[in-house]
Design a protein around this motif. Structure first.
Motif, PDB file in Angstrom:
ATOM      1  N   GLU A 138       0.826  -1.205   0.000  1.00  0.00           N
ATOM      2  CA  GLU A 138       0.000   0.000   0.000  1.00  0.00           C
ATOM      3  C   GLU A 138       0.866   1.262   0.000  1.00  0.00           C
ATOM      4  OE1 GLU A 138      -3.295  -0.161  -0.303  1.00  0.00           O
ATOM      5  OE2 GLU A 138      -3.073  -2.345  -0.404  1.00  0.00           O
ATOM      6  N   GLN A 139       0.236   2.386  -0.352  1.00  0.00           N
ATOM      7  CA  GLN A 139       0.981   3.645  -0.413  1.00  0.00           C
ATOM      8  C   GLN A 139       1.595   3.993   0.938  1.00  0.00           C
ATOM      9  OE1 GLN A 139      -1.328   6.876  -1.956  1.00  0.00           O
ATOM     10  NE2 GLN A 139       0.373   8.334  -1.921  1.00  0.00           N
ATOM     11  N   ASP A 140       0.857   3.729   2.006  1.00  0.00           N
ATOM     12  CA  ASP A 140       1.386   3.949   3.357  1.00  0.00           C
ATOM     13  C   ASP A 140       1.808   2.625   3.984  1.00  0.00           C
ATOM     14  OD1 ASP A 140      -1.151   2.925   3.545  1.00  0.00           O
ATOM     15  OD2 ASP A 140      -1.779   4.205   5.213  1.00  0.00           O
ATOM     16  N   GLY A 141       2.299   1.706   3.149  1.00  0.00           N
ATOM     17  CA  GLY A 141       2.638   0.360   3.599  1.00  0.00           C
ATOM     18  C   GLY A 141       3.657   0.320   4.715  1.00  0.00           C
ATOM     19  N   ALA A 142       4.692   1.163   4.624  1.00  0.00           N
ATOM     20  CA  ALA A 142       5.725   1.176   5.668  1.00  0.00           C
ATOM     21  C   ALA A 142       5.119   1.548   7.015  1.00  0.00           C
ATOM     22  CB  ALA A 142       6.844   2.145   5.301  1.00  0.00           C
ATOM     23  N   GLN A 143       4.222   2.530   7.004  1.00  0.00           N
ATOM     24  CA  GLN A 143       3.574   2.952   8.249  1.00  0.00           C
ATOM     25  C   GLN A 143       2.663   1.857   8.791  1.00  0.00           C
ATOM     26  OE1 GLN A 143       3.815   4.774   5.496  1.00  0.00           O
ATOM     27  NE2 GLN A 143       4.941   6.609   6.108  1.00  0.00           N
ATOM     28  N   LEU A 144       1.932   1.180   7.902  1.00  0.00           N
ATOM     29  CA  LEU A 144       1.039   0.108   8.337  1.00  0.00           C
ATOM     30  C   LEU A 144       1.820  -1.031   8.997  1.00  0.00           C
ATOM     31  CD1 LEU A 144      -1.362  -0.095   5.255  1.00  0.00           C
ATOM     32  CD2 LEU A 144      -1.978   0.645   7.565  1.00  0.00           C
ATOM     33  N   VAL A 145       2.909  -1.450   8.358  1.00  0.00           N
ATOM     34  CA  VAL A 145       3.714  -2.539   8.914  1.00  0.00           C
ATOM     35  C   VAL A 145       4.366  -2.091  10.222  1.00  0.00           C
ATOM     36  CG1 VAL A 145       5.695  -4.054   8.527  1.00  0.00           C
ATOM     37  CG2 VAL A 145       4.087  -3.598   6.663  1.00  0.00           C
ATOM     38  N   PHE A 146       4.819  -0.829  10.271  1.00  0.00           N
ATOM     39  CA  PHE A 146       5.427  -0.311  11.501  1.00  0.00           C
ATOM     40  C   PHE A 146       4.438  -0.382  12.665  1.00  0.00           C
ATOM     41  CE2 PHE A 146       5.823   3.309  14.403  1.00  0.00           C
ATOM     42  CZ  PHE A 146       7.063   3.039  14.960  1.00  0.00           C
ATOM     43  N   VAL A 147       3.194   0.037  12.420  1.00  0.00           N
ATOM     44  CA  VAL A 147       2.187   0.005  13.475  1.00  0.00           C
ATOM     45  C   VAL A 147       1.916  -1.426  13.908  1.00  0.00           C
ATOM     46  CG1 VAL A 147      -0.255   0.433  13.982  1.00  0.00           C
ATOM     47  CG2 VAL A 147       1.114   2.179  12.825  1.00  0.00           C
ATOM     48  N   PHE A 148       1.841  -2.333  12.940  1.00  0.00           N
ATOM     49  CA  PHE A 148       1.630  -3.737  13.263  1.00  0.00           C
ATOM     50  C   PHE A 148       2.761  -4.271  14.139  1.00  0.00           C
ATOM     51  CE2 PHE A 148       2.445  -8.227  12.110  1.00  0.00           C
ATOM     52  CZ  PHE A 148       1.299  -8.793  12.647  1.00  0.00           C
ATOM     53  N   LEU A 149       4.018  -3.962  13.768  1.00  0.00           N
ATOM     54  CA  LEU A 149       5.164  -4.415  14.558  1.00  0.00           C
ATOM     55  C   LEU A 149       5.149  -3.792  15.954  1.00  0.00           C
ATOM     56  CD1 LEU A 149       8.007  -4.276  11.865  1.00  0.00           C
ATOM     57  CD2 LEU A 149       6.825  -6.295  12.739  1.00  0.00           C
ATOM     58  N   ALA A 150       4.773  -2.517  16.029  1.00  0.00           N
ATOM     59  CA  ALA A 150       4.708  -1.848  17.325  1.00  0.00           C
ATOM     60  C   ALA A 150       3.679  -2.519  18.238  1.00  0.00           C
ATOM     61  CB  ALA A 150       4.353  -0.378  17.138  1.00  0.00           C
ATOM     62  N   LEU A 151       2.558  -2.933  17.664  1.00  0.00           N
ATOM     63  CA  LEU A 151       1.535  -3.618  18.457  1.00  0.00           C
ATOM     64  C   LEU A 151       2.017  -4.985  18.926  1.00  0.00           C
ATOM     65  CD1 LEU A 151      -1.602  -2.636  16.357  1.00  0.00           C
ATOM     66  CD2 LEU A 151      -1.157  -1.991  18.728  1.00  0.00           C
ATOM     67  N   VAL A 152       2.758  -5.680  18.065  1.00  0.00           N
ATOM     68  CA  VAL A 152       3.308  -6.983  18.460  1.00  0.00           C
ATOM     69  C   VAL A 152       4.282  -6.811  19.621  1.00  0.00           C
ATOM     70  CG1 VAL A 152       4.770  -8.892  17.718  1.00  0.00           C
ATOM     71  CG2 VAL A 152       2.997  -8.021  16.192  1.00  0.00           C
ATOM     72  N   VAL A 153       5.144  -5.814  19.522  1.00  0.00           N
ATOM     73  CA  VAL A 153       6.105  -5.545  20.595  1.00  0.00           C
ATOM     74  C   VAL A 153       5.363  -5.180  21.880  1.00  0.00           C
ATOM     75  CG1 VAL A 153       7.928  -4.001  21.381  1.00  0.00           C
ATOM     76  CG2 VAL A 153       7.972  -4.880  19.045  1.00  0.00           C
ATOM     77  N   ALA A 154       4.338  -4.343  21.770  1.00  0.00           N
ATOM     78  CA  ALA A 154       3.562  -3.943  22.945  1.00  0.00           C
ATOM     79  C   ALA A 154       2.921  -5.148  23.608  1.00  0.00           C
ATOM     80  CB  ALA A 154       2.493  -2.927  22.542  1.00  0.00           C
ATOM     81  N   ASN A 155       2.437  -6.075  22.804  1.00  0.00           N
ATOM     82  CA  ASN A 155       1.833  -7.282  23.356  1.00  0.00           C
ATOM     83  C   ASN A 155       2.846  -8.073  24.177  1.00  0.00           C
ATOM     84  OD1 ASN A 155      -0.359  -9.547  23.251  1.00  0.00           O
ATOM     85  ND2 ASN A 155       1.504 -10.537  22.539  1.00  0.00           N
ATOM     86  N   ASP A 156       4.030  -8.291  23.612  1.00  0.00           N
ATOM     87  CA  ASP A 156       5.044  -9.084  24.305  1.00  0.00           C
ATOM     88  C   ASP A 156       5.585  -8.377  25.537  1.00  0.00           C
ATOM     89  OD1 ASP A 156       4.794 -11.151  22.600  1.00  0.00           O
ATOM     90  OD2 ASP A 156       6.680 -10.861  21.531  1.00  0.00           O
ATOM     91  N   VAL A 157       5.919  -7.097  25.382  1.00  0.00           N
ATOM     92  CA  VAL A 157       6.514  -6.351  26.501  1.00  0.00           C
ATOM     93  C   VAL A 157       5.506  -6.175  27.631  1.00  0.00           C
ATOM     94  CG1 VAL A 157       7.467  -4.125  27.212  1.00  0.00           C
ATOM     95  CG2 VAL A 157       8.196  -5.159  25.051  1.00  0.00           C
ATOM     96  N   GLY A 158       4.294  -5.778  27.298  1.00  0.00           N
ATOM     97  CA  GLY A 158       3.279  -5.582  28.328  1.00  0.00           C
ATOM     98  C   GLY A 158       2.944  -6.873  29.047  1.00  0.00           C
ATOM     99  N   GLY A 159       2.784  -7.950  28.280  1.00  0.00           N
ATOM    100  CA  GLY A 159       2.461  -9.231  28.895  1.00  0.00           C
ATOM    101  C   GLY A 159       3.590  -9.762  29.750  1.00  0.00           C
ATOM    102  N   TYR A 160       4.829  -9.622  29.240  1.00  0.00           N
ATOM    103  CA  TYR A 160       5.981 -10.128  29.990  1.00  0.00           C
ATOM    104  C   TYR A 160       6.188  -9.342  31.289  1.00  0.00           C
ATOM    105  CZ  TYR A 160      10.795 -11.276  31.184  1.00  0.00           C
ATOM    106  OH  TYR A 160      11.927 -11.674  31.844  1.00  0.00           O
ATOM    107  N   ALA A 161       6.142  -8.011  31.187  1.00  0.00           N
ATOM    108  CA  ALA A 161       6.416  -7.173  32.355  1.00  0.00           C
ATOM    109  C   ALA A 161       5.382  -7.391  33.457  1.00  0.00           C
ATOM    110  CB  ALA A 161       6.450  -5.699  31.937  1.00  0.00           C
ATOM    111  N   VAL A 162       4.125  -7.302  33.111  1.00  0.00           N
ATOM    112  CA  VAL A 162       3.071  -7.449  34.118  1.00  0.00           C
ATOM    113  C   VAL A 162       3.016  -8.885  34.623  1.00  0.00           C
ATOM    114  CG1 VAL A 162       0.602  -7.264  34.569  1.00  0.00           C
ATOM    115  CG2 VAL A 162       1.738  -5.558  33.150  1.00  0.00           C
ATOM    116  N   GLY A 163       3.165  -9.854  33.712  1.00  0.00           N
ATOM    117  CA  GLY A 163       3.122 -11.253  34.127  1.00  0.00           C
ATOM    118  C   GLY A 163       4.262 -11.619  35.060  1.00  0.00           C
ATOM    119  N   ALA A 164       5.475 -11.107  34.767  1.00  0.00           N
ATOM    120  CA  ALA A 164       6.629 -11.422  35.607  1.00  0.00           C
ATOM    121  C   ALA A 164       6.541 -10.739  36.966  1.00  0.00           C
ATOM    122  CB  ALA A 164       7.916 -11.014  34.896  1.00  0.00           C
ATOM    123  N   LEU A 165       5.985  -9.522  37.000  1.00  0.00           N
ATOM    124  CA  LEU A 165       5.948  -8.761  38.245  1.00  0.00           C
ATOM    125  C   LEU A 165       4.726  -9.082  39.110  1.00  0.00           C
ATOM    126  CD1 LEU A 165       7.040  -5.241  36.914  1.00  0.00           C
ATOM    127  CD2 LEU A 165       8.418  -6.843  38.261  1.00  0.00           C
TER     128      LEU A 165
END
Length: 245
Positions: A138-165
Motif C-alpha cells: 500500500e501507499q502507506d505500507g511502511a507505516q502500516l507494517v510499523f504500526v503492526f510491529l509496534a503492536l506486536v512488541v507492545a503485546n510481548d513487553v506488556g504481557g511479559y512485564a506485568v506477568g513477571a511482576l
C-alpha cells in the motif's frame, strides 16, 4: 482460576533484548528506506523460523523438506509483495502442491501425517506472514507494517512485564502455566495504548480504531501462544527455538 506464584518467563532477558534491538533496527531501516530489503529480511527470518520449526517437529516423526519449504517461503512472500492477493494465492497453492508431492515421495507409510506437517509449516510461516507483504504494497505500507510491529512488541513487553511482576492466576496451568490473567491484562492495556497512539500519530486515523485493533490483536496473539504451547506439548518439546533467543 488457579493461583500461582510470580515467576520469570524463563529466558535470558539481556540477550533477548539485545537480539530484539538488533533485529528491530534492521527491520525499521529497511522498512522505511528500501522496502525490497525488508521483504528479503522477512524471507531470511522466516526461513530460519521454518528450519527451527521443522527441527522441532522431528520428534513427532515429521520429515519435512527443508529446501522446498525455504524456497516456497521466498516465492510466496515475493509473490504477495509484487503481485498482491492473487500472487499470494497462486504461489501458496503451488507451494502446497509441491510440498505435498514431496511428502508422497518420502513416505511409504504415513503420507497424510507427513503431508499435513508440510502444509502446516508452509501455512504457518509463509501464507500467514505474507499478509504483511500485502500491507507493505500500500501507499502507506511502511507505516502500516510499523504500526503492526509496534503492536506486536507492545503485546510481548506488556504481557511479559506485568506477568513477571504481578502474575498470580494462570489462564491454563496445564497447557501453559506461565500465561497469567495479569499478563493478559498487561498485553491488552499495552496494545490498546500503543494502538491509540500509533493510529493517531502514524496513520492519522481515529484513536478508537487503534484501541479496537489492539484489543483484537491481544486475543489473536494469546490464541496463537496457546496454539504453539499445545503443539509443543503434543510433540514433546520444550522450546521450538534454538538459534536466537
Amino acid at each position: 482460576m488457579t493461583k500461582t506464584p510470580p515467576r520469570s518467563a524463563g529466558r535470558n532477558l539481556p540477550v533477548a533484548i539485545l537480539v530484539a534491538l538488533v533485529l528491530a533496527a534492521a527491520a525499521l531501516l529497511s522498512l522505511f528506506f528500501v522496502k525490497a530489503l525488508f521483504v528479503a529480511l522477512a524471507v531470511v527470518a522466516l526461513s530460519f523460523g521454518a528450519l527451527e520449526l521443522i527441527r522441532g517437529l522431528q520428534p513427532a516423526g515429521a520429515r519435512v523438506s527443508r529446501s522446498a519449504t525455504v524456497i516456497a517461503i521466498a516465492v510466496v512472500m515475493v509473490a504477495a509483495y509484487v503481485y498482491g492477493p492473487l500472487g499470494l494465492l497462486v504461489a501458496y497453492g503451488f507451494g502446497v502442491l509441491v510440498v505435498a508431492t514431496l511428502a508422497l515421495t518420502r513416505a511409504s507409510e504415513g503420507f497424510v501425517r507427513l503431508a499435513g506437517f508440510s502444509v502446516f509449516v508452509l501455512t504457518y510461516l509463509a501464507f500467514l506472514p505474507a499478509f504483511a507483504m500485502l500491507m507493505l504494497r500500500e501507499q502507506d505500507g511502511a507505516q502500516l507494517v510499523f504500526v503492526f510491529l509496534a503492536l506486536v512488541v507492545a503485546n510481548d513487553v506488556g504481557g511479559y512485564a506485568v506477568g513477571a511482576l504481578a502474575g498470580r492466576h494462570s489462564i491454563n496451568p496445564v497447557l501453559s502455566p506461565k500465561k497469567t490473567w495479569e499478563g493478559l491484562a498487561g498485553s491488552l492495556v499495552s496494545q490498546m495504548i500503543v494502538g491509540a497512539v500509533t493510529f493517531t500519530w502514524v496513520l492519522d486515523r481515529p484513536w478508537w480504531q487503534g484501541v479496537l485493533v489492539g484489543a483484537v490483536l491481544t486475543a489473536i496473539a494469546t490464541l496463537g501462544d496457546f496454539f504453539e504451547s499445545a503443539l509443543k506439548r503434543d510433540i514433546g518439546v520444550k522450546d521450538m527455538g534454538s538459534i536466537l533467543p
